[in-house]
Design an enzyme around this catalytic site. Structure first.
Site, short mmCIF file in Angstrom:
data_model
loop_
_atom_site.label_atom_id
_atom_site.label_comp_id
_atom_site.label_asym_id
_atom_site.label_seq_id
_atom_site.Cartn_x
_atom_site.Cartn_y
_atom_site.Cartn_z
N ASN A 9 0.88 -1.23 0.69
CA ASN A 9 0.22 -0.10 0.18
C ASN A 9 1.10 1.31 -0.11
O ASN A 9 1.12 1.71 0.99
CB ASN A 9 -0.71 -0.27 1.35
CG ASN A 9 -1.81 1.09 1.36
OD1 ASN A 9 -1.37 2.34 0.94
ND2 ASN A 9 -3.39 1.09 2.06
N ASP A 69 -1.08 -3.86 9.97
CA ASP A 69 -2.47 -4.42 9.32
C ASP A 69 -2.97 -2.95 10.24
O ASP A 69 -2.94 -2.62 11.39
CB ASP A 69 -2.78 -5.52 9.77
CG ASP A 69 -4.07 -6.20 9.32
OD1 ASP A 69 -4.00 -6.50 7.92
OD2 ASP A 69 -5.02 -6.16 9.21
N TYR A 154 -9.91 5.51 3.22
CA TYR A 154 -10.74 6.16 4.23
C TYR A 154 -10.92 7.46 4.32
O TYR A 154 -11.91 8.06 4.78
CB TYR A 154 -11.37 5.18 5.32
CG TYR A 154 -12.09 4.06 4.62
CD1 TYR A 154 -13.56 3.81 3.80
CD2 TYR A 154 -11.09 2.56 4.98
CE1 TYR A 154 -13.23 2.93 3.62
CE2 TYR A 154 -11.46 1.01 4.63
CZ TYR A 154 -12.49 1.40 3.21
OH TYR A 154 -13.66 -0.13 3.12
N ARG A 181 -1.54 4.97 12.84
CA ARG A 181 -0.67 4.12 12.42
C ARG A 181 0.43 5.53 13.08
O ARG A 181 1.51 4.72 13.19
CB ARG A 181 -0.24 4.44 11.14
CG ARG A 181 1.27 4.26 10.05
CD ARG A 181 0.93 4.64 8.72
NE ARG A 181 0.35 3.01 8.33
CZ ARG A 181 -1.58 3.56 8.15
NH1 ARG A 181 -1.68 5.21 7.37
NH2 ARG A 181 -2.85 2.41 7.58
P1 ITT Z 1 -0.36 -3.72 2.86
O1 ITT Z 1 -1.15 -5.06 3.69
O2 ITT Z 1 0.21 -4.35 1.42
O3 ITT Z 1 0.07 -3.18 3.82
P2 ITT Z 1 -3.64 -3.17 2.64
O4 ITT Z 1 -4.17 -1.95 2.24
O5 ITT Z 1 -3.75 -4.31 2.35
O6 ITT Z 1 -2.05 -3.52 2.17
P3 ITT Z 1 -4.25 -3.90 5.16
O7 ITT Z 1 -5.26 -5.31 4.93
O8 ITT Z 1 -4.33 -3.68 6.67
O9 ITT Z 1 -3.69 -3.23 4.04
O10 ITT Z 1 -6.26 -3.00 5.02
C1 ITT Z 1 -5.99 -2.21 5.15
C2 ITT Z 1 -6.68 -0.79 5.05
O11 ITT Z 1 -7.84 0.24 5.87
C3 ITT Z 1 -6.89 0.55 3.78
O12 ITT Z 1 -7.01 -0.70 2.41
C4 ITT Z 1 -7.29 0.85 4.04
O13 ITT Z 1 -8.63 1.09 3.20
C5 ITT Z 1 -7.63 1.10 5.42
N1 ITT Z 1 -7.06 2.44 5.94
C6 ITT Z 1 -5.95 1.75 7.62
N2 ITT Z 1 -4.73 3.07 7.66
C7 ITT Z 1 -6.33 4.06 7.03
C8 ITT Z 1 -5.56 5.37 7.03
O14 ITT Z 1 -5.01 5.94 7.29
N3 ITT Z 1 -6.15 5.78 6.48
C9 ITT Z 1 -7.11 6.02 5.03
N4 ITT Z 1 -7.82 4.71 5.50
C10 ITT Z 1 -6.86 3.53 6.07
#
Ligand code: ITT
Length: 199
Positions: A9, A69, A154, A181
């Site tokens: 991400n 995560d 989001y 984070r």
């Molecule tokens: P990795 O597993 O490769 O790290 P991912 O996007 O799949 O990437 P997650 O499974 O942890 O990661 O999902 C996190 C989701 O939650 C992310 O895709 C966003 O939709 C949301 N999210 C997490 N932190 C956020 C933030 O700081 N701002 C906005 N949305 C966030």
């Protein structure tokens, strides 16, 4: 010391890299690796998924690995999308589709019941399996429509009363100063000297 950051991400990566920029570590991105093992995020908790991501990559690379995560929990939706935040609108859903689904699910829900929180679990794992967790959480409210173009996920829908804006309307450093984070990363930074001594 080299640390692999096990995320694909780009938004997360940018925030993590900024908060660790002044630390005595070299960050390696998944994109810099020859091959990356497939990681199935099937845990019930943020901690389980973070640990699984970090452990899979640490074992494959032989390098200390940091994984994040995270996700959004909305009280009116019984905690959803939670660990399914990245795939809320389907397996290959993008941010726009996930935001649309969130707005649909909350249609008709009044402002007073749209409280939400972002949660982050950071797992730092050594190739031998030792693991440390660092967490953070931030409360806010889900708007009826997006505002702002910064951040990712989001962020355009996540409104912070005390700041009078959404996360997508904040520069990265300001988001990092308050976000789930950012909190977890600061805890990781504080622990880093001790972690470096255990290597
Ligand atoms: P990795 O597993 O490769 O790290 P991912 O996007 O799949 O990437 P997650 O499974 O942890 O990661 O999902 C996190 C989701 O939650 C992310 O895709 C966003 O939709 C949301 N999210 C997490 N932190 C956020 C933030 O700081 N701002 C906005 N949305 C966030």
């Amino acid at each position: 010391m080299k640390i692999v950051v096990a995320t694909s991400n780009a938004g997360k990566l940018k925030e993590i890299a900024r908060l660790l920029a002044d630390q005595p570590v070299e960050l390696i991105n998944l994109a810099d690796l020859d091959s990356v093992p497939e990681i199935v995020e099937d845990g019930d908790t943020f901690a389980a998924n973070a640990e699984k991501k970090a452990l899979t990559v640490a074992r494959a690379t032989g390098q200390p690995t940091l994984a994040d995560d995270s996700g959004l929990t909305v009280a009116a939706l019984g905690g959803a999308p939670g660990v399914h935040s990245a795939r809320y609108a389907g397996e290959n859903a993008d941010d726009a589709a996930n935001n649309r689904r969130l707005l649909q699910e909350l249609e008709g829900v009044p402002e007073s019941e749209r409280s939400a929180a972002f949660v982050c679990d950071l797992a730092f794992v050594l190739p031998d399996g030792r693991c440390w967790h660092f967490t953070g959480k931030m409360a806010g409210r889900i708007l009826n429509e997006g505002r702002g173009t910064g951040g990712f996920g989001y962020d355009p829908l996540f409104y912070l009363e005390e700041h009078g804006c959404t996360l997508a309307e904040m520069p990265l450093d300001r988001k990092n100063a308050i976000s789930h984070r950012g909190q977890a990363l600061r805890r990781f930074r504080e622990a880093l000297p001790k972690l470096l001594r255990t290597l």
